[in-house]
Design a protein around this motif. Structure first.
Motif, PDB file in Angstrom:
ATOM      1  N   THR A  83      27.710 -23.248  -1.098  1.00 27.16           N
ATOM      2  CA  THR A  83      28.752 -22.219  -1.250  1.00 27.16           C
ATOM      3  C   THR A  83      28.126 -20.870  -1.610  1.00 27.16           C
ATOM      4  OG1 THR A  83      29.087 -22.967  -3.541  1.00 27.16           O
ATOM      5  CG2 THR A  83      30.553 -23.874  -1.850  1.00 27.16           C
ATOM      6  N   LEU A  84      27.786 -20.694  -2.871  1.00 31.66           N
ATOM      7  CA  LEU A  84      27.251 -19.411  -3.328  1.00 31.66           C
ATOM      8  C   LEU A  84      25.898 -19.104  -2.700  1.00 31.66           C
ATOM      9  CD1 LEU A  84      28.127 -19.762  -7.125  1.00 31.66           C
ATOM     10  CD2 LEU A  84      29.423 -18.542  -5.362  1.00 31.66           C
ATOM     11  N   GLY A  85      25.090 -20.128  -2.502  1.00 31.52           N
ATOM     12  CA  GLY A  85      23.740 -19.913  -1.979  1.00 31.52           C
ATOM     13  C   GLY A  85      23.718 -19.356  -0.574  1.00 31.52           C
ATOM     14  N   GLN A  86      24.766 -19.639   0.193  1.00 33.67           N
ATOM     15  CA  GLN A  86      24.812 -19.132   1.560  1.00 33.67           C
ATOM     16  C   GLN A  86      25.461 -17.748   1.650  1.00 33.67           C
ATOM     17  OE1 GLN A  86      25.007 -21.958   5.011  1.00 33.67           O
ATOM     18  NE2 GLN A  86      26.336 -23.079   3.610  1.00 33.67           N
ATOM     19  N   GLN A  87      26.094 -17.321   0.568  1.00 39.03           N
ATOM     20  CA  GLN A  87      26.782 -16.036   0.573  1.00 39.03           C
ATOM     21  C   GLN A  87      25.918 -14.903   0.038  1.00 39.03           C
ATOM     22  OE1 GLN A  87      30.447 -16.543  -1.576  1.00 39.03           O
ATOM     23  NE2 GLN A  87      31.138 -18.258  -0.303  1.00 39.03           N
ATOM     24  N   THR A  88      25.072 -15.221  -0.947  1.00 35.47           N
ATOM     25  CA  THR A  88      24.282 -14.188  -1.608  1.00 35.47           C
ATOM     26  C   THR A  88      22.831 -14.625  -1.688  1.00 35.47           C
ATOM     27  OG1 THR A  88      26.227 -13.684  -2.970  1.00 35.47           O
ATOM     28  CG2 THR A  88      24.123 -12.704  -3.650  1.00 35.47           C
ATOM     29  N   SER A  89      21.933 -13.813  -1.161  1.00 30.27           N
ATOM     30  CA  SER A  89      20.512 -14.169  -1.137  1.00 30.27           C
ATOM     31  C   SER A  89      19.924 -14.234  -2.545  1.00 30.27           C
ATOM     32  CB  SER A  89      19.732 -13.164  -0.297  1.00 30.27           C
ATOM     33  OG  SER A  89      19.884 -11.853  -0.817  1.00 30.27           O
ATOM     34  N   SER A  90      20.402 -13.394  -3.450  1.00 24.52           N
ATOM     35  CA  SER A  90      19.871 -13.408  -4.814  1.00 24.52           C
ATOM     36  C   SER A  90      20.233 -14.703  -5.528  1.00 24.52           C
ATOM     37  CB  SER A  90      20.394 -12.205  -5.600  1.00 24.52           C
ATOM     38  OG  SER A  90      21.812 -12.216  -5.647  1.00 24.52           O
ATOM     39  N   ILE A  91      21.442 -15.200  -5.300  1.00 24.04           N
ATOM     40  CA  ILE A  91      21.844 -16.480  -5.895  1.00 24.04           C
ATOM     41  C   ILE A  91      21.038 -17.617  -5.282  1.00 24.04           C
ATOM     42  CG2 ILE A  91      23.722 -18.136  -6.146  1.00 24.04           C
ATOM     43  CD1 ILE A  91      25.638 -15.811  -6.376  1.00 24.04           C
ATOM     44  N   ALA A  92      20.822 -17.557  -3.983  1.00 27.42           N
ATOM     45  CA  ALA A  92      20.004 -18.577  -3.320  1.00 27.42           C
ATOM     46  C   ALA A  92      18.598 -18.601  -3.913  1.00 27.42           C
ATOM     47  CB  ALA A  92      19.948 -18.306  -1.819  1.00 27.42           C
ATOM     48  N   SER A 127      17.380 -22.204   6.160  1.00 27.07           N
ATOM     49  CA  SER A 127      18.269 -21.756   5.089  1.00 27.07           C
ATOM     50  C   SER A 127      18.174 -22.723   3.916  1.00 27.07           C
ATOM     51  CB  SER A 127      19.715 -21.678   5.577  1.00 27.07           C
ATOM     52  OG  SER A 127      20.241 -22.977   5.777  1.00 27.07           O
TER      53      SER A 127
END
Length: 199
Positions: free
Chosen positions: A36-45, A158
């Protein structure tokens, strides 16, 4: 009146049951965040990719400490060091792209998988559910080899590639925890029925 004798084997299995449940729960949460979050924001990933091996280092350290100490549990101790180095390596390679990060994860998956397999083999005669940990370690090593091959592909991977690996690991930890729980329940049920017959 006498004190109840201590059962080191029972205490170890209780620890492993808690440990395996905790590792499964963390992996499930991490996978959910990655998809979820990891695919939306590179910094969170990026944060998630660093946290995953860092958590593994912490978990192996806790397991070694609860199982007689770091000196008596070399495979967990080495695994903790390898995972900590991996977390640092991931942080350093993130600016170069996901191909390099996946390569780092590949090497880590091979090393940590073999060390996990070694831990399970050593625990085979003293603790239950180690067959699942052996399968998990072997699968981790195979996945690591696949990661290394995939990292050489031109298309950047990814975080979901690693999330799939983590999901399989979560399943193995859950199987081990449930196996130990069922074994303990059967042992208690057998003891209770045996007591009822002799009373």
């Amino acid at each position: 009146m006498t004190d109840q004798p201590m059962n080191p084997a029972g205490a170890q299995e209780r620890w492993l049951r808690l440990y395996y449940f905790a590792r499964s729960a963390f992996s499930v949460l991490w996978v959910a965040a990655a998809f979820t979050l990891g695919q939306q924001t590179s910094s969170i990933a990026a944060v998630l990719l660093i946290i995953y091996p860092a958590w593994d280092a912490l978990a192996n350290t806790a397991d070694a400490a609860a199982s007689g100490g770091l000196g008596r549990n070399r495979t967990q101790s080495i695994n903790a060091v390898v995972s900590l180095i991996t977390a640092l390596a991931v942080a350093m390679t993130l600016p170069t792209g996901m191909n390099a990060v996946l390569g780092v994860f590949g090497v880590w998956a091979i090393l940590s998988g073999l060390l996990q397999l070694g831990t399970a083999v050593r625990r085979w005669t003293s603790s239950g559910a180690q067959w699942a940990m052996i399968l998990s370690g072997g699968q981790s090593a195979l996945a690591g080899a696949f990661f290394i091959v995939q990292a050489r592909m031109p298309a950047p991977p990814s975080i979901t590639a690693i999330a799939g690996y983590a999901a399989v690991g979560a399943l193995y930890f859950l199987v081990s925890a449930v196996w130990l729980s069922v074994t303990e329940w059967r042992r208690r049920a057998g003891g209770a029925s045996g007591g009822a017959r002799t009373s």
